[in-house]
Design a protein around this motif. Sequence first.
Motif, PDB file in Angstrom:
ATOM      1  N   LEU D  16      44.578  -4.452 -31.478  1.00 15.35           N
ATOM      2  CA  LEU D  16      46.033  -4.540 -31.583  1.00 15.35           C
ATOM      3  C   LEU D  16      46.537  -3.099 -31.671  1.00 15.35           C
ATOM      4  N   PRO D  17      46.597  -2.417 -30.510  1.00 14.85           N
ATOM      5  CA  PRO D  17      46.729  -0.949 -30.475  1.00 14.85           C
ATOM      6  C   PRO D  17      48.146  -0.429 -30.699  1.00 14.85           C
ATOM      7  N   ARG D  18      48.743  -0.784 -31.808  1.00 12.30           N
ATOM      8  CA  ARG D  18      50.042  -0.245 -32.190  1.00 12.30           C
ATOM      9  C   ARG D  18      49.952   0.162 -33.660  1.00 12.30           C
ATOM     10  N   PRO D  23      44.613  -1.071 -39.843  1.00 11.83           N
ATOM     11  CA  PRO D  23      43.179  -1.169 -39.582  1.00 11.83           C
ATOM     12  C   PRO D  23      42.839  -2.131 -38.441  1.00 11.83           C
ATOM     13  N   ALA D  24      43.791  -2.930 -37.993  1.00  6.90           N
ATOM     14  CA  ALA D  24      43.521  -3.880 -36.913  1.00  6.90           C
ATOM     15  C   ALA D  24      43.797  -3.273 -35.541  1.00  6.90           C
ATOM     16  N   GLN D  25      44.080  -1.943 -35.511  1.00  5.04           N
ATOM     17  CA  GLN D  25      44.311  -1.288 -34.225  1.00  5.04           C
ATOM     18  C   GLN D  25      43.036  -1.184 -33.394  1.00  5.04           C
ATOM     19  N   GLY D  26      41.916  -1.038 -34.077  1.00  9.54           N
ATOM     20  CA  GLY D  26      40.642  -0.928 -33.375  1.00  9.54           C
ATOM     21  C   GLY D  26      40.146  -2.276 -32.896  1.00  9.54           C
ATOM     22  N   LEU D  27      39.034  -2.242 -32.170  1.00  7.93           N
ATOM     23  CA  LEU D  27      38.474  -3.482 -31.648  1.00  7.93           C
ATOM     24  C   LEU D  27      37.874  -4.288 -32.803  1.00  7.93           C
ATOM     25  N   HIS D  28      38.341  -5.491 -32.968  1.00  9.97           N
ATOM     26  CA  HIS D  28      37.779  -6.413 -33.966  1.00  9.97           C
ATOM     27  C   HIS D  28      37.801  -7.812 -33.356  1.00  9.97           C
ATOM     28  N   GLY D  29      37.957  -8.849 -34.118  1.00 10.80           N
ATOM     29  CA  GLY D  29      37.946 -10.186 -33.525  1.00 10.80           C
ATOM     30  C   GLY D  29      38.471 -11.235 -34.457  1.00 10.80           C
ATOM     31  N   ALA D  30      38.433 -12.467 -33.991  1.00 12.80           N
ATOM     32  CA  ALA D  30      38.934 -13.579 -34.795  1.00 12.80           C
ATOM     33  C   ALA D  30      38.388 -14.902 -34.287  1.00 12.80           C
ATOM     34  N   THR D  31      38.218 -15.820 -35.221  1.00 14.95           N
ATOM     35  CA  THR D  31      38.135 -17.235 -34.886  1.00 14.95           C
ATOM     36  C   THR D  31      39.537 -17.789 -35.024  1.00 14.95           C
TER      37      THR D  31
END
Lengths: 132, 132, 132, 132, 132, 132
Positions: D16-18, D23-31
């Motif tokens: 989420l690159p804004r 901390p969620a700007q980098g590559l992460h993930g979700a179910t």
Amino acid sequence: MFAVEVRDHIMIAHSLPRPVFGPAQGLHGATFVVDAAFFTTDLDDNGLAVDIGLATEILKEVLAPLNYQNLDTLDIFAGRVTTTEFLAKHIFDRLAEAIGNGRLGEGGKRIRKLRVMLHESHAARGWYEAEL
Amino acid sequence: MFAVEVRDHIMIAHSLPRPVFGPAQGLHGATFVVDAAFFTTDLDDNGLAVDIGLATEILKEVLAPLNYQNLDTLDIFAGRVTTTEFLAKHIFDRLAEAIGNGRLGEGGKRIRKLRVMLHESHAARGWYEAEL
Amino acid sequence: MFAVEVRDHIMIAHSLPRPVFGPAQGLHGATFVVDAAFFTTDLDDNGLAVDIGLATEILKEVLAPLNYQNLDTLDIFAGRVTTTEFLAKHIFDRLAEAIGNGRLGEGGKRIRKLRVMLHESHAARGWYEAEL
Amino acid sequence: MFAVEVRDHIMIAHSLPRPVFGPAQGLHGATFVVDAAFFTTDLDDNGLAVDIGLATEILKEVLAPLNYQNLDTLDIFAGRVTTTEFLAKHIFDRLAEAIGNGRLGEGGKRIRKLRVMLHESHAARGWYEAEL
Amino acid sequence: MFAVEVRDHIMIAHSLPRPVFGPAQGLHGATFVVDAAFFTTDLDDNGLAVDIGLATEILKEVLAPLNYQNLDTLDIFAGRVTTTEFLAKHIFDRLAEAIGNGRLGEGGKRIRKLRVMLHESHAARGWYEAEL
Amino acid sequence: MFAVEVRDHIMIAHSLPRPVFGPAQGLHGATFVVDAAFFTTDLDDNGLAVDIGLATEILKEVLAPLNYQNLDTLDIFAGRVTTTEFLAKHIFDRLAEAIGNGRLGEGGKRIRKLRVMLHESHAARGWYEAEL
């Protein structure tokens, strides 16, 4: 309509001193798991209905004066019966106020509706929802 | 809008004898966890949308004739297909009737909307909601 | 090992008057959703580990003296800190006593282990389990 | 209003690159546990708001191109920020399209409203709902 | 045996680059809702199995280096396949280490067993439990 | 000890024709949400306790002969009372058999314990667990 909903909880004591409440007239307590839902008609440039980080923060702030309290001793509730649905409206009002004060930033202005739901057990819940 | 929601459940047998139901055409059964939500526009002098004790009681009363039954053998469902959404409407109608008959007391007159939701598994549910 | 688990809940006030509890030192409260699990090594002639109807009844009976109470005022808890895990053990002891008194009938003699779990919110729970 | 809701889930990577995402700007993930609710004003001759089997199938079909993907690499999301609420709308649009294409059969024409809810954790969810 | 369990969550990206994982071989992600249970054989003078506040803190600390990360890029996981059960053991080890380092205070020495459970969706979970 | 748990469900009719079951003596039904947990003492080279894809498949296979059935008419249950705990054991036995037949591949040999839990409502569940 878009919505984002965040969860927190409070643990409070209170009495419900009216005959209609039967055994709940005396001093007892509750955990309220609180869901606050923020509704908007569109998303901002970041793809957000509302900043979920800020939403979580203001919910925590609004709940803080209630958490670990005996509601019977709080001036704000003098003469009031602090039922689940009454508290849902109280938290709703404090959240609406915080949004009005800009605590959700510019994005807060896009919120059209709020819903505050209090789960009092695995078998009962109450809520208040209204347009802003 | 205020709401109070209470939960109960029933365990029933039935068949869904139409080709569209595939393997569910034969006699099988379901646990329906039932949530009944009562909506009002205001709270009474006791801070209540609805008396949650009475609400729990009338939900139990309305579910009693269905609980532990084979719905295929009940006259009231003769010729009907007792899908989840059909049953939600059936329970809605019985609750509305009970409210009309004063089973929720004076407060029942303030109810504007009902929603009856039946959870049939961890992955599916159906409901009916309407204004009274 | 077989097990049958039933759920009920209580809503109580209490304080946790030791420095380690920080903001929970004052009078507040909790909803405890209570799961009681009964373990046996075999099933009786009716295919039962334990009569689930009786199990539900004795859980309700054991919880009744606590429900809607301010635990700080109960003699049985004088001088005790009524944490979640302490209460789990208290309810465990009352259930074990009721089983010993034959409240689950002959079948109660086959119970080898009990577990009593108290959910205090969506994010925390405590339990006590032991062989009988 | 009737509704039938079915559940499925996807497991995705994205960034989420804004700046607003911290901390969620980098590559992460979700179910994302996905609930799709289909609303109708009446039931068909089979007692159905919507064929729940078909509803489950089209939800799975619509989720398939997203499941086990890195959303940052999908052309359809180029330049977009794939927030929970944005994805709810995306899935809503694909479901509406599938219904428009007759994937729910004749019954699909009776659907008046859709709601797509994405649970991203035990404490947060987002959704999009609109009339068709 | 007493137990206290606290919940938190992480949102991560990873790939599972072995043929057995089929569509999960590519880069995707997950929300893991994490339950950490601390078991003791007795309670301390405060009625505690473990200080739930500290337990919540060390779980958060242990999860922090994983949260919002692409696990494929972390040195600690080089050459490892970060399945749900592998991660449960990893988090278990970090918690055990923190307890060994006194992060739960004196009370930490009374912990006999730990269990770390990761819920990866509404339909699947994995865990690791062992005595300390 | 590691564990992986997967969830599915069945919808069945049955009667419990013994006086102890009171209103459940007649033909009624249930949704059983079924959790099957597979325990191992170590992980394989792929970081797996058990192949979760295969585990999900064999649970579905084992449940298939029960799903959408009237258990009273199945030869395998002739003369048996199909309580929740009895069914948990039945499903356990079929899973153990499938594992013995190699349906979980080589990895199946590493399974030390199984647990099969049936949720019959939001307020009751039963299970059977044993070492293999």
